[in-house]
Design an enzyme around this catalytic site. Structure first.
Site, PDB file in Angstrom:
ATOM      1  N   GLY A   4       1.186  -1.881  10.118  1.00 29.62           N
ATOM      2  CA  GLY A   4       2.204  -0.982  10.657  1.00 29.62           C
ATOM      3  C   GLY A   4       1.743  -0.195  11.872  1.00 29.62           C
ATOM      4  O   GLY A   4       2.557   0.160  12.727  1.00 29.62           O
ATOM      5  N   ASP A  56       3.747   6.592   7.006  1.00 30.22           N
ATOM      6  CA  ASP A  56       3.429   7.061   5.650  1.00 30.22           C
ATOM      7  C   ASP A  56       2.326   6.194   5.026  1.00 30.22           C
ATOM      8  O   ASP A  56       2.551   5.488   4.051  1.00 30.22           O
ATOM      9  CB  ASP A  56       4.733   6.980   4.814  1.00 30.22           C
ATOM     10  CG  ASP A  56       4.530   7.448   3.390  1.00 30.22           C
ATOM     11  OD1 ASP A  56       3.606   8.237   3.137  1.00 30.22           O
ATOM     12  OD2 ASP A  56       5.320   7.013   2.525  1.00 30.22           O
TER      13      ASP A  56
HETATM   14  C1  LIG Z   1       2.575   5.560   0.580  1.00 26.19           C
HETATM   15  S1  LIG Z   1       3.041   3.902   0.447  1.00 26.19           S
HETATM   16  C2  LIG Z   1       4.584   3.835   1.255  1.00 26.19           C
HETATM   17  C3  LIG Z   1       5.709   4.484   0.543  1.00 26.19           C
HETATM   18  C4  LIG Z   1       7.026   4.427   1.265  1.00 26.19           C
HETATM   19  N1  LIG Z   1       6.906   4.809   2.669  1.00 26.19           N
HETATM   20  C5  LIG Z   1       8.026   5.324   0.579  1.00 26.19           C
HETATM   21  O1  LIG Z   1       8.159   6.495   0.957  1.00 26.19           O
HETATM   22  O2  LIG Z   1       8.692   4.852  -0.341  1.00 26.19           O
HETATM   23  C6  LIG Z   1       1.995   3.112   1.629  1.00 26.19           C
HETATM   24  C7  LIG Z   1       2.223   1.625   1.763  1.00 26.19           C
HETATM   25  O3  LIG Z   1       1.529   1.187   2.926  1.00 26.19           O
HETATM   26  C8  LIG Z   1       1.019  -0.120   2.686  1.00 26.19           C
HETATM   27  N2  LIG Z   1      -0.052  -0.321   3.686  1.00 26.19           N
HETATM   28  C9  LIG Z   1      -1.368   0.047   3.635  1.00 26.19           C
HETATM   29  N3  LIG Z   1      -1.955  -0.175   4.820  1.00 26.19           N
HETATM   30  C10 LIG Z   1      -0.998  -0.667   5.650  1.00 26.19           C
HETATM   31  C11 LIG Z   1      -0.978  -1.042   7.019  1.00 26.19           C
HETATM   32  N4  LIG Z   1      -2.075  -0.948   7.794  1.00 26.19           N
HETATM   33  N5  LIG Z   1       0.190  -1.477   7.543  1.00 26.19           N
HETATM   34  C12 LIG Z   1       1.314  -1.568   6.794  1.00 26.19           C
HETATM   35  N6  LIG Z   1       1.354  -1.233   5.482  1.00 26.19           N
HETATM   36  C13 LIG Z   1       0.221  -0.770   4.926  1.00 26.19           C
HETATM   37  C14 LIG Z   1       0.581  -0.087   1.255  1.00 26.19           C
HETATM   38  O4  LIG Z   1       0.524  -1.405   0.722  1.00 26.19           O
HETATM   39  C15 LIG Z   1       1.696   0.777   0.621  1.00 26.19           C
HETATM   40  O5  LIG Z   1       2.725  -0.030   0.127  1.00 26.19           O
END
Ligand SMILES: C[S@@+](CC[C@H](N)C(=O)[O-])C[C@H]1O[C@@H](n2cnc3c(N)ncnc32)[C@H](O)[C@@H]1O
EC number: 2.1.1.266
Length: 280
Positions: free
Chosen positions: A143, A163
């Site tokens: 992301g 996030d």
């Molecule tokens: C805190 S959760 C997101 C929750 C979501 N935004 C919500 O409010 O419902 C973080 C997510 O980021 C994903 N993630 C971790 N590193 C990432 C990256 N570099 N790029 C995209 N996604 C990533 C994880 O697998 C996880 O599902």
């Protein structure tokens, strides 16, 4: 390796702050007929069944959304957020909790576009399944890198939610770094960045805010909500949201909302809040 799964935390006090602010921002964007673009850099699964064994493990939602949902008529300022939750549930029940993608889909109109990024192999499958009717563009990619690559978006107005799990301390550097690059490409976007408030030994929130301040963004609002005292070694007692280019009413809305959330979600009367604005 990615180990974080948001189902363990769905609907907790940090989700309440994040999704309440997200809803206010999307509501503000939807007051104009012109379309908006919503970009979620770390989308998660999209939505969560509260009965799932992972969510039930610590049942964090009982100290979060559950405390508000029982008395939601007392929170007219959160009507949009509650409507997004109600859209996943029948009547008064609270069986499902929307992740940020489902919250965004609730505010989406035909002229608006959703772009969702998720890196975890299984979670992106869940996201595709949960968001299959939304028409969202779903990217299985990093992301931070994806955000910069996809800007500026069409439509040209909109919101980015950043996030990350912050399990890796690099996430803090990546937030500031990707945001600085993103802002150069799209200075008129609204950016909302969530971060945890952790125990003294491991908290990095001050460093993150200093790094963001050094970027020289023109207008920045920072809202924090704590539900208890800061421990020495371990645990998350609260969280914060930094909003770049906040809509003009947001500061006033949060000044009314944060004290009420601190009172309702604070454990043993130990809730607290903070709101700081920079720029005009
Ligand atoms: C805190 S959760 C997101 C929750 C979501 N935004 C919500 O409010 O419902 C973080 C997510 O980021 C994903 N993630 C971790 N590193 C990432 C990256 N570099 N790029 C995209 N996604 C990533 C994880 O697998 C996880 O599902």
């Amino acid at each position: 390796m990615l180990s974080y799964r948001h189902a363990f935390h769905a609907g907790n006090h940090a989700d309440v702050l994040k999704h309440a602010v997200q809803s206010l921002l999307l509501e503000a964007l939807a007051t104009k007929d012109k379309g908006f673009c919503y970009i979620d850099t770390h989308a998660g699964a999209g939505g969560y069944a509260l009965s799932h064994e992972w969510t039930q493990k610590k049942a964090e939602y009982l100290g979060g959304i559950d405390l508000l949902w029982q008395r939601r008529q007392d929170w007219p300022e959160l009507a949009g957020y509650f409507a997004a939750i109600a859209a996943m549930n029948g009547g008064d029940r609270l069986d499902y909790y929307p992740g940020s993608p489902k919250v965004a889909a609730h505010f989406q109109r035909p002229q608006d576009k959703l772009v969702l990024m998720e890196l975890h192999n299984n979670e992106v499958d869940n996201l595709r399944q949960n968001m299959r009717q939304s028409g969202a563009a779903i990217h299985h990619r990093d992301g931070f890198e994806g955000l910069v690559a996809l800007l500026p978006p069409t439509p040209k107005r909109g919101l980015v939610l950043i996030d990350p799990p912050y399990e890796l301390k690099e996430d803090y550097h990546k937030v500031a770094d990707s945001l600085a690059k993103a802002y150069r490409r799209w200075p008129i976007g609204i950016y909302a960045i969530w971060y945890p408030l952790l125990a003294k030994a491991v908290d990095r929130s001050a460093g993150l805010k200093q790094a963001l301040a050094r970027c020289g963004f023109e207008r920045m609002l920072c809202a924090e909500l704590s539900v208890g005292p800061q421990a020495e070694d371990f645990g998350m007692h609260g969280s914060g949201m930094v909003v770049l280019n906040p809509p003009w009413k947001l500061g006033e809305q949060l000044a009314g909302l944060l004290p009420r959330l601190a009172e309702r979600l604070g454990q043993d009367g130990q809730g607290s809040w903070k709101l700081e604005a920079t720029g005009s």
